[in-house]
Design an enzyme around this catalytic site. Structure first.
Site, PDB file in Angstrom:
ATOM      1  N   ASP A   1      -0.841 -12.640   2.434  1.00 57.50           N
ATOM      2  CA  ASP A   1      -1.273 -11.513   2.676  1.00 57.50           C
ATOM      3  C   ASP A   1      -1.369 -12.325   4.632  1.00 57.50           C
ATOM      4  OD1 ASP A   1      -2.971  -9.389   3.788  1.00 57.50           O
ATOM      5  OD2 ASP A   1      -4.137  -9.294   2.145  1.00 57.50           O
TER       6      ASP A   1
ATOM      7  N   ASP B   1      -5.257 -13.836  10.046  1.00 60.41           N
ATOM      8  CA  ASP B   1      -4.676 -13.180   8.236  1.00 60.41           C
ATOM      9  C   ASP B   1      -2.640 -14.415   8.844  1.00 60.41           C
ATOM     10  OD1 ASP B   1      -5.094 -11.768   6.879  1.00 60.41           O
ATOM     11  OD2 ASP B   1      -5.092  -9.856   8.035  1.00 60.41           O
TER      12      ASP B   1
ATOM     13  N   HIS C   1       0.871  -1.279  -0.176  1.00 59.42           N
ATOM     14  CA  HIS C   1       0.096   0.470  -0.164  1.00 59.42           C
ATOM     15  C   HIS C   1       0.802   1.251   0.087  1.00 59.42           C
ATOM     16  CE1 HIS C   1      -2.666  -3.033   2.171  1.00 59.42           C
ATOM     17  NE2 HIS C   1      -3.032  -2.400   1.610  1.00 59.42           N
TER      18      HIS C   1
ATOM     19  N   ASP D   1     -10.786 -11.905  11.002  1.00 58.19           N
ATOM     20  CA  ASP D   1      -9.669 -12.271  10.168  1.00 58.19           C
ATOM     21  C   ASP D   1      -8.162 -11.895  10.378  1.00 58.19           C
ATOM     22  OD1 ASP D   1      -8.190 -12.131   6.838  1.00 58.19           O
ATOM     23  OD2 ASP D   1      -8.623 -10.131   6.947  1.00 58.19           O
TER      24      ASP D   1
ATOM     25  N   ASP E   1       2.295   1.761   3.824  1.00 57.82           N
ATOM     26  CA  ASP E   1       3.376   1.497   3.971  1.00 57.82           C
ATOM     27  C   ASP E   1       4.383   1.575   3.946  1.00 57.82           C
ATOM     28  OD1 ASP E   1       0.554  -0.908   4.567  1.00 57.82           O
ATOM     29  OD2 ASP E   1       0.759  -1.933   2.774  1.00 57.82           O
TER      30      ASP E   1
ATOM     31  N   GLU F   1     -10.793  -6.733  -4.118  1.00 55.64           N
ATOM     32  CA  GLU F   1     -10.645  -8.294  -3.272  1.00 55.64           C
ATOM     33  C   GLU F   1     -11.581  -8.227  -2.813  1.00 55.64           C
ATOM     34  OE1 GLU F   1      -7.182  -8.161  -1.395  1.00 55.64           O
ATOM     35  OE2 GLU F   1      -7.528  -8.851   0.736  1.00 55.64           O
TER      36      GLU F   1
ATOM     37  N   HIS G   1     -10.170 -14.462   3.986  1.00 60.32           N
ATOM     38  CA  HIS G   1     -12.155 -13.351   3.269  1.00 60.32           C
ATOM     39  C   HIS G   1     -12.726 -14.661   3.093  1.00 60.32           C
ATOM     40  CE1 HIS G   1      -9.361  -9.892   2.860  1.00 60.32           C
ATOM     41  NE2 HIS G   1      -8.545  -9.992   4.112  1.00 60.32           N
TER      42      HIS G   1
HETATM   43  C1  XLS Z   1      -7.760  -6.893   4.474  1.00 60.57           C
HETATM   44  C2  XLS Z   1      -7.058  -6.796   3.141  1.00 60.57           C
HETATM   45  C3  XLS Z   1      -5.958  -6.284   2.413  1.00 60.57           C
HETATM   46  C4  XLS Z   1      -6.081  -6.381   0.885  1.00 60.57           C
HETATM   47  C5  XLS Z   1      -4.658  -4.946   0.954  1.00 60.57           C
HETATM   48  O1  XLS Z   1      -8.041  -7.382   5.515  1.00 60.57           O
HETATM   49  O2  XLS Z   1      -6.528  -8.381   3.001  1.00 60.57           O
HETATM   50  O3  XLS Z   1      -4.613  -6.338   3.168  1.00 60.57           O
HETATM   51  O4  XLS Z   1      -5.038  -7.490   0.914  1.00 60.57           O
HETATM   52  O5  XLS Z   1      -5.356  -3.580   0.449  1.00 60.57           O
HETATM   53 NI    NI Z   2      -5.851  -9.181   0.934  1.00 59.34          NI
HETATM   54 NI    NI Z   3      -7.005  -9.720   5.109  1.00 60.99          NI
END
Ligand code: XLS
Ligand code: NI
Ligand code: NI
Length: 437
Positions: A339, A309, A101, A307, A104, A232, A271
């Site tokens: 991610d 991750d 991003h 989430d 970032d 996404e 997700h």
């Molecule tokens: C957040 C998203 C984010 C996207 C990019 O949950 O996964 O990280 O991949 O903005």
């Molecule tokens: Ni993502």
């Molecule tokens: Ni995510």
């Protein structure tokens, strides 16, 4: 090479019996599977926001990560040094791509002008490091969710100025992505959704999101950026309902707003599960509609509802992803972007290596298993046979458009009944797959 990770040398493939945790047991980049090198099947990418910016913070406490390269202030100099760390990390890991991003990689300034200047300064170093290492940008994106101005959303904010600011930010992010030779650009909704329907004009917000994406496409064309656009999906978090809910919902949105053939899906495992699907489902749905773009590889936790991750280490899951990818011909512009973030308790720099190695290896293992299932052919033949009634007779007449309701009625009056002719054999199939896993 400077050494921000002095204890780590280039990660090597050592084969399935290796006990070295800093080695690959399955990921062997040049090994050919189904006519393609492993590295080209995966196109692995590191997510800058998690790997370089994650601190391990959660709602109950600040991050615990130890990152010796981080200075006391988040200024441009610090951001430039961090780029060197990122590229040393990716080089040692042997990953060919990264994603970021805007915010970032470079700190947000007091004004838009200053933020753009900061971004340009850091992008210069990113470009140098890309040229030095050959590592490429898989996709760029803009952070349209952290700043206070986006508390109600960006493109879907009730405040038109938030839309305008977001537009300016994406314009710049597209320019930088193009400058860095990015192969794609991702739109993830951020806060595009609602917390409460009573105070929300949903129709107007969705119209604005459609408008926003058209403006982005217009600008993409205008500057000659040829990267692939991705949308996404995510059903919730931070809002209770995100407008990019799941693949089916996103495809409907894109088609409804006339964006249908210009944007593909970036599918994220965690997700998918938040939406009540598996990632396998989301890939099948997207690919069958011609929307398979890229994958944000991670995984959730069955017992936690958000989430999380986490790095994907479940070989059964990676097998399903690789099976679907092989079936649909794999990536063209996309790749597997981790991610994913290390756990708060995994606070040392070396944990970043352990995390990515485990993810890459889980995918390589999954690829080998998926290829073995395909080579064996039992599963493929079973599915083909299951649908064989469509290959001739009335089935092929329906598929080719020859049949009508009248002709089908005549056919059935004559035949009498539709008798189920094959068992689904779910348990046999699950047992068969375990033979390879
Ligand atoms: C957040 C998203 C984010 C996207 C990019 O949950 O996964 O990280 O991949 O903005
Ligand atoms: Ni993502
Ligand atoms: Ni995510």
């Amino acid at each position: 090479m400077c050494a921000y990770f002095p204890e780590v040398t280039k990660i090597q493939y050592e084969g399935p019996d290796s006990k070295n945790p800093l080695a690959f047991r399955h990921y062997n980049p040049d090994e050919v599977v189904e006519g393609k090198k492993m590295r080209d099947h995966f196109r692995f990418a590191v997510a800058y926001w998690h790997t370089m910016r994650g601190t391990g913070a959660d709602p109950f406490g600040p991050g615990c990560a130890v990152r010796p390269w981080e200075g006391p202030v988040d200024d441009v100099e610090n951001a430039k040094r961090r780029v060197k760390v990122a590229f040393e990390f990716m080089e040692k890991l042997g990953v060919g791509y990264y994603c970021f991003h805007d915010r970032d990689v470079a700190p947000e300034g007091a004004t838009l002008t200053e933020s753009n200047k900061n971004l340009d300064a850091v992008a210069k170093v990113l470009k140098e490091e890309q040229q030095r290492t050959g590592i490429k940008l898989l996709w760029g994106t803009a952070n349209l969710f952290s700043n206070r101005r986006y508390m109600h959303g960006a493109a879907t904010s009730p405040n038109a100025d938030a839309f305008a600011f977001a537009a300016a930010q994406v314009k710049k992010a597209l320019e930088v992505t193009k400058e860095l030779g990015g192969e794609g650009y991702t739109f993830w909704g951020g806060r595009e959704g609602y917390q409460n329907l009573w105070n929300t004009d949903m129709k107007r917000e969705m119209d604005h999101l459609g408008r926003f994406m058209h403006l982005a496409l217009d600008y993409k064309k205008k500057i000659g950026f040829t990267g692939q656009f991705y949308f996404e999906p995510k059903p919730k978090e931070p809002t209770k309902h995100q407008y990019d809910f799941d693949v089916a919902n996103c495809i409907n949105f894109l088609r409804a707003y006339g964006l249908g053939d210009q944007i593909k899906m970036n599918i994220e495992t965690n997700h998918a599960t938040l939406a009540g699907h598996t990632v396998h489902h989301e890939i099948e749905y997207a690919a069958s509609q011609g929307y398979l773009g890229s994958i944000d590889a991670n995984s959730g936790d069955l017992l936690l509802g958000w989430d999380t991750d986490q790095f994907p280490t479940d070989v059964y899951m990676t097998t399903s992803i690789m099976y679907a990818l092989l079936k649909w011909g794999g990536f063209t512009t996309g790749g597997l972007n981790f991610d994913a973030k290390v756990r708060r308790e995994s606070f040392e720099p070396v944990d970043l290596f352990h995390a990515h190695i485990s993810g890459m290896d889980a995918f390589a293992h999954g690829l080998k298993i998926a290829a073995a299932i395909r080579a064996d052919g039992t599963l493929g033949k079973f599915v083909k046979d299951r649908y064989s009634s469509w290959d001739s007779g009335v089935g092929s007449e329906i598929e080719s458009g020859k049949a009508t309701f009248e002709s089908l009625e005549t056919y059935m009056l004559d035949k009498g009944d539709a008798t189920p002719n094959t068992s689904g054999r779910q348990e046999m199939i699950e047992h068969l797959i375990n033979r390879f896993v």
